[in-house]
Write a protein that holds these residues in place. Structure first.
Motif, PDB file in Angstrom:
ATOM      1  N   CYS A  40     -10.679 -27.679  -3.076  1.00 56.04           N
ATOM      2  CA  CYS A  40     -10.342 -29.105  -3.131  1.00 56.04           C
ATOM      3  C   CYS A  40      -8.926 -29.371  -2.625  1.00 56.04           C
ATOM      4  N   ALA A  41      -8.016 -28.463  -2.879  1.00 56.13           N
ATOM      5  CA  ALA A  41      -6.646 -28.628  -2.377  1.00 56.13           C
ATOM      6  C   ALA A  41      -6.657 -28.684  -0.846  1.00 56.13           C
ATOM      7  N   ASP A  42      -7.425 -27.794  -0.216  1.00 60.54           N
ATOM      8  CA  ASP A  42      -7.544 -27.826   1.249  1.00 60.54           C
ATOM      9  C   ASP A  42      -8.200 -29.122   1.705  1.00 60.54           C
ATOM     10  N   HIS A  43      -9.245 -29.525   1.004  1.00 62.29           N
ATOM     11  CA  HIS A  43      -9.987 -30.729   1.374  1.00 62.29           C
ATOM     12  C   HIS A  43      -9.086 -31.967   1.296  1.00 62.29           C
ATOM     13  N   LYS A  44      -8.283 -32.043   0.255  1.00 61.74           N
ATOM     14  CA  LYS A  44      -7.370 -33.186   0.103  1.00 61.74           C
ATOM     15  C   LYS A  44      -6.311 -33.189   1.198  1.00 61.74           C
ATOM     16  N   ARG A  45      -5.771 -32.018   1.509  1.00 56.98           N
ATOM     17  CA  ARG A  45      -4.774 -31.943   2.586  1.00 56.98           C
ATOM     18  C   ARG A  45      -5.395 -32.365   3.910  1.00 56.98           C
ATOM     19  N   ALA A  46      -6.581 -31.860   4.188  1.00 57.35           N
ATOM     20  CA  ALA A  46      -7.252 -32.212   5.451  1.00 57.35           C
ATOM     21  C   ALA A  46      -7.583 -33.701   5.484  1.00 57.35           C
ATOM     22  N   GLY A  47      -7.982 -34.248   4.348  1.00 60.97           N
ATOM     23  CA  GLY A  47      -8.323 -35.669   4.287  1.00 60.97           C
ATOM     24  C   GLY A  47      -7.150 -36.584   4.558  1.00 60.97           C
ATOM     25  N   SER A  48      -5.955 -36.085   4.329  1.00 60.34           N
ATOM     26  CA  SER A  48      -4.760 -36.899   4.570  1.00 60.34           C
ATOM     27  C   SER A  48      -4.340 -36.880   6.038  1.00 60.34           C
ATOM     28  N   LEU A  49      -4.996 -36.066   6.831  1.00 56.72           N
ATOM     29  CA  LEU A  49      -4.657 -35.954   8.251  1.00 56.72           C
ATOM     30  C   LEU A  49      -5.612 -36.810   9.083  1.00 56.72           C
ATOM     31  N   ALA A  50      -5.200 -37.175  10.259  1.00 61.11           N
ATOM     32  CA  ALA A  50      -6.017 -38.040  11.119  1.00 61.11           C
ATOM     33  C   ALA A  50      -7.010 -37.203  11.915  1.00 61.11           C
ATOM     34  N   ASN A  51      -8.194 -36.974  11.359  1.00 58.67           N
ATOM     35  CA  ASN A  51      -9.198 -36.198  12.081  1.00 58.67           C
ATOM     36  C   ASN A  51     -10.423 -37.015  12.458  1.00 58.67           C
ATOM     37  N   ILE A  54     -11.489 -26.985   7.305  1.00 56.52           N
ATOM     38  CA  ILE A  54     -10.724 -25.873   7.883  1.00 56.52           C
ATOM     39  C   ILE A  54     -10.309 -26.185   9.322  1.00 56.52           C
ATOM     40  N   ALA A  55     -11.222 -26.745  10.103  1.00 55.61           N
ATOM     41  CA  ALA A  55     -10.894 -27.091  11.491  1.00 55.61           C
ATOM     42  C   ALA A  55      -9.751 -28.100  11.536  1.00 55.61           C
ATOM     43  N   THR A  56      -9.768 -29.062  10.635  1.00 54.59           N
ATOM     44  CA  THR A  56      -8.699 -30.061  10.587  1.00 54.59           C
ATOM     45  C   THR A  56      -7.359 -29.400  10.282  1.00 54.59           C
ATOM     46  N   LEU A  57      -7.349 -28.508   9.295  1.00 56.95           N
ATOM     47  CA  LEU A  57      -6.105 -27.808   8.958  1.00 56.95           C
ATOM     48  C   LEU A  57      -5.598 -26.994  10.142  1.00 56.95           C
ATOM     49  N   GLN A  68      -1.566 -26.785   9.934  1.00 54.14           N
ATOM     50  CA  GLN A  68      -1.119 -26.814   8.543  1.00 54.14           C
ATOM     51  C   GLN A  68      -1.007 -25.386   8.020  1.00 54.14           C
ATOM     52  N   ALA A  69      -0.019 -25.158   7.192  1.00 56.49           N
ATOM     53  CA  ALA A  69       0.138 -23.834   6.586  1.00 56.49           C
ATOM     54  C   ALA A  69      -1.128 -23.504   5.797  1.00 56.49           C
ATOM     55  N   LEU A  70      -1.623 -22.301   5.985  1.00 54.20           N
ATOM     56  CA  LEU A  70      -2.847 -21.873   5.309  1.00 54.20           C
ATOM     57  C   LEU A  70      -2.491 -20.922   4.178  1.00 54.20           C
ATOM     58  N   THR A  71      -3.115 -21.141   3.036  1.00 58.99           N
ATOM     59  CA  THR A  71      -2.923 -20.226   1.920  1.00 58.99           C
ATOM     60  C   THR A  71      -3.658 -18.917   2.212  1.00 58.99           C
ATOM     61  N   ALA A  72      -3.320 -17.880   1.478  1.00 57.35           N
ATOM     62  CA  ALA A  72      -4.037 -16.605   1.617  1.00 57.35           C
ATOM     63  C   ALA A  72      -5.517 -16.808   1.305  1.00 57.35           C
ATOM     64  N   PHE A  73      -5.812 -17.648   0.326  1.00 54.29           N
ATOM     65  CA  PHE A  73      -7.198 -17.958  -0.040  1.00 54.29           C
ATOM     66  C   PHE A  73      -7.941 -18.561   1.160  1.00 54.29           C
ATOM     67  N   THR A  74      -7.336 -19.526   1.817  1.00 54.57           N
ATOM     68  CA  THR A  74      -7.975 -20.182   2.961  1.00 54.57           C
ATOM     69  C   THR A  74      -8.148 -19.214   4.120  1.00 54.57           C
TER      70      THR A  74
END
Length: 150
Positions: free
Chosen positions: A60-71, A108-111, A116-122
């Motif tokens: 969800c953290a990745d999803h929220k970050r991606a959602g804030s970007l213009a994709n 993931i594609a948006t990040l 965007q900085a990717l966590t080790a998890f991502t």
């Protein structure tokens, strides 16, 4: 990090190519027949793993970050998610599995496109897709636990 190279590799993932196969580095939801039977006979059990903590929070953290970007205006992201959905459907014709996959691919594609900085998890999640698997959950606290993949 070479975002362009990682995006290129991610976008060429063999979506669900190895679904249901044994995996030494992760737990699985069983072989294809077992998964299809579980989806058909007890979908609540099958769909429970992806929504357990801490996996859900990290996704969800990745999803929220991606959602804030213009994709929304980026057809490459939309096309990649659609391609992943269609390819996955050939291997696992379940609307929920394919929708979850397409949503994660879009995130993931948006990040990646927006560098965007990717966590080790991502980064590990991306690795599973590149291997033709689908991350389905995580047992334990990352990174000490074990992946669950389709």
């Amino acid at each position: 990090m070479d975002y362009e190279a990682l995006y290129a590799q991610f976008s060429q993932s063999p979506w669900l190519a190895h679904i249901g196969e044994p995996e030494a580095q992760a737990s699985t939801m069983g072989n294809r027949d077992e998964m299809h039977a579980s989806i058909e006979n007890d979908p609540d059990v099958f769909y429970a793993p992806p929504y357990q903590q801490p996996y859900e929070d990290l996704c969800c953290a990745d999803h929220k970050r991606a959602g804030s970007l213009a994709n929304a205006a980026n057809p490459a992201i939309t096309d990649l998610a659609r391609q992943a959905h269609l390819q996955a459907w050939d291997r696992c014709p379940d609307a929920e599995v394919c929708a979850l996959l397409a949503d994660d691919v879009e995130t993931i594609a948006t990040l990646l496109i927006h560098r965007q900085a990717l966590t080790a998890f991502t980064q590990e999640r991306i690795g599973w897709y590149i291997k033709g698997r689908m991350p389905w959950g995580y047992h334990g606290k990352f990174p000490q636990g074990q992946w669950l993949v389709l």
